[in-house]
Design an enzyme around this catalytic site. Structure first.
Site, PDB file in Angstrom:
ATOM      1  N   HIS A 192     -36.011  36.134  21.984  1.00 21.59           N
ATOM      2  CA  HIS A 192     -34.699  36.384  21.370  1.00 21.59           C
ATOM      3  C   HIS A 192     -34.847  37.438  20.282  1.00 21.59           C
ATOM      4  CE1 HIS A 192     -32.816  32.870  23.313  1.00 21.59           C
ATOM      5  NE2 HIS A 192     -34.045  32.365  23.229  1.00 21.59           N
ATOM      6  N   LYS A 236     -30.111  35.351  33.578  1.00 25.89           N
ATOM      7  CA  LYS A 236     -30.384  34.115  32.850  1.00 25.89           C
ATOM      8  C   LYS A 236     -29.299  33.076  33.104  1.00 25.89           C
ATOM      9  CE  LYS A 236     -32.055  31.303  29.799  1.00 25.89           C
ATOM     10  NZ  LYS A 236     -33.111  31.232  28.811  1.00 25.89           N
ATOM     11  N   HIS A 240     -39.551  27.932  29.274  1.00 27.82           N
ATOM     12  CA  HIS A 240     -39.971  27.020  28.208  1.00 27.82           C
ATOM     13  C   HIS A 240     -40.048  25.561  28.675  1.00 27.82           C
ATOM     14  CE1 HIS A 240     -35.636  26.761  27.906  1.00 27.82           C
ATOM     15  NE2 HIS A 240     -35.507  27.839  27.177  1.00 27.82           N
ATOM     16  N   HIS A 252     -32.610  28.087  31.834  1.00 27.58           N
ATOM     17  CA  HIS A 252     -32.722  27.125  30.725  1.00 27.58           C
ATOM     18  C   HIS A 252     -32.543  25.758  31.372  1.00 27.58           C
ATOM     19  CE1 HIS A 252     -32.372  25.777  26.460  1.00 27.58           C
ATOM     20  NE2 HIS A 252     -31.966  24.702  27.133  1.00 27.58           N
ATOM     21  N   HIS A 258     -40.142  35.650  27.412  1.00 30.45           N
ATOM     22  CA  HIS A 258     -38.894  34.996  26.952  1.00 30.45           C
ATOM     23  C   HIS A 258     -38.792  35.195  25.441  1.00 30.45           C
ATOM     24  CE1 HIS A 258     -35.921  31.451  27.074  1.00 30.45           C
ATOM     25  NE2 HIS A 258     -35.939  31.898  25.827  1.00 30.45           N
ATOM     26  N   ASP A 289     -40.242  32.256  23.477  1.00 29.39           N
ATOM     27  CA  ASP A 289     -38.938  31.742  23.025  1.00 29.39           C
ATOM     28  C   ASP A 289     -38.817  31.865  21.513  1.00 29.39           C
ATOM     29  OD1 ASP A 289     -36.397  30.730  23.210  1.00 29.39           O
ATOM     30  OD2 ASP A 289     -37.014  28.653  23.473  1.00 29.39           O
TER      31      ASP A 289
HETATM   32  C1  NCD Z   1     -32.607  29.671  21.303  1.00 31.51           C
HETATM   33  C2  NCD Z   1     -31.778  30.527  20.370  1.00 31.51           C
HETATM   34  O1  NCD Z   1     -31.767  30.267  19.166  1.00 31.51           O
HETATM   35  O2  NCD Z   1     -31.154  31.486  20.844  1.00 31.51           O
HETATM   36  N1  NCD Z   1     -33.014  28.483  20.609  1.00 31.51           N
HETATM   37  C3  NCD Z   1     -34.067  27.704  20.899  1.00 31.51           C
HETATM   38  O3  NCD Z   1     -34.219  26.648  20.293  1.00 31.51           O
HETATM   39  N2  NCD Z   1     -34.945  28.071  21.793  1.00 31.51           N
HETATM   40  C4  NCD Z   1     -31.837  29.391  22.523  1.00 31.51           C
HETATM   41  C5  NCD Z   1     -32.679  28.867  23.647  1.00 31.51           C
HETATM   42  O4  NCD Z   1     -33.489  29.589  24.221  1.00 31.51           O
HETATM   43  O5  NCD Z   1     -32.515  27.701  23.987  1.00 31.51           O
HETATM   44 ZN    ZN Z   2     -34.804  30.924  24.424  1.00 30.72          ZN
END
Ligand code: NCD
Ligand code: ZN
Length: 347
Positions: free
Chosen positions: A16, A100, A175, A137, A14, A248
């Protein structure tokens, strides 16, 4: 005392990566240590179609440093208009490894998420048929539910009914942050997995709020009470194949974290593996770090464990990590655990 660990090169289930200058700046932080990552689709606009996922994958590959050993595993952002045939084709071609689910409004860039589950049943039925996992999520967004209860309420009111309605659907609880999440994942059988982040093994809600607000510890799902952190540590270090690493890691520039309405996300790509070695050592479970970071995830996603290896070494002097990663979009603060770490990845 163990001073050296040798594990298969880990994966991040996971992650970003964003886009543009931010992607360019932070991708090397992940590619250095991880062989593969499940790439979150919450761009603006979100990655909804196979065509968009293919284009995003190309931008990620183009941003990779020379000689990097890293493969992005793409996902599609589920909307009420998602076409089951597009999803099936994207999975069949190998492009997409998961879909997702963001409940609308749950987190950063989730406005296009799902409001009415009846409208996405045809897609979910197709996914069950072809074995494509749904990454969830797991938080409800209803205003009357307290933010600290949103995960437990999601499990009871959305996840469990959905899994009863469609038992063949393969689901990742992403998460997880609560003992309820840990317990539900433990009983879910082969069709259920759960990712755990690095930071939720380290911080509880006091770290965010006591002695002044700490924006760099604010993420979603928000860290909970200490008893939940302890449940997550037991789960992650148990070796149980249901639990695997999903950092995450979610970069936001400092100006947007240190803000009157600060963004959610902890950036842990840079130091996750040394932090995990520290945690697993504390729990007397260094022999199970490989299961959590390198083996259980591929088993769930039906992919091979990586052939390449990673060495972690323990040294007397604390490891130094950069405080910030400078990107073309602005500086991003690296997650600071608040205590010295004596592990590092051998280069
Ligand atoms: C994530 C993001 O910034 O894209 N933020 C987070 O706090 N994890 C989004 C998410 O996965 O909830
Ligand atoms: Zn995330």
């Amino acid at each position: 005392m163990i001073q050296h660990l040798d594990i298969p090169r880990p994966d991040d289930w996971h992650l970003h990566l964003r886009d543009g200058a931010m992607l360019q700046g932070i991708l090397p932080e992940t590619a250095r240590d991880f062989a593969r990552a499940i790439i979150m689709p919450n761009l603006v606009p979100p990655v909804v179609t196979a065509e968009q996922a293919a284009a995003y994958r190309d931008r990620i590959l183009a941003a990779l440093p020379e000689g990097a050993d890293f493969q992005p595993l793409m996902t599609l952002y589920l909307t009420e208009d998602t076409d089951p045939a597009d999803v099936a084709a994207a999975a069949a071609s190998g492009l997409v490894k998961a879909v997702k689910l963001y409940p609308a409004g749950a987190t950063t860039n989730s406005h296009s998420g799902v409001r009415n589950f009846d409208r996405v049943m045809p897609v979910l039925e197709k996914m069950a048929e072809i074995g494509l996992p749904l990454c969830t999520h797991g938080e409800v967004t209803t205003a009357e539910v307290d933010i600290f209860d949103r995960e437990a309420v999601f499990i009871d009111t959305i996840l469990d009914p959905l899994r009863r309605r469609l038992p063949g659907l393969r689901v990742v609880m992403e998460h997880i942050t609560t003992e309820e999440g840990v317990a539900y994942a433990a009983e879910g059988g082969d069709n259920l997995g759960a990712t755990i982040t690095t930071h939720h093994l380290i911080i509880n809600r006091n770290h965010i709020l006591v002695g002044g607000i700490k924006p760099h510890y604010y993420c979603l799902p928000v860290a909970k009470r200490e008893k939940h952190r302890l449940a997550l540590r037991r789960a992650a270090t148990s070796g149980n194949p249901r639990y695997f690493l999903g950092t995450d890691s979610a970069p936001h520039i400092d100006a947007l974290k240190e803000h009157a309405c600060g963004c959610a996300g902890c950036f842990t790509a840079t130091n996750t593996m040394p932090l995990l070695a520290h945690i697993f050592e504390e729990e007397g479970a260094l022999d199970r770090l490989s299961a959590f970071a390198s083996e259980n995830g591929p088993a769930f996603y039906r992919l091979p464990v990586n052939q390449a290896r990673m060495q972690l070494v323990r040294q007397d002097a604390p490891t130094t990590f950069p405080e910030k990663i400078e990107t073309g979009a602005g500086p991003v603060t690296v997650f600071n655990p608040g205590f010295p770490i004596h592990w590092s990845v051998k280069r």
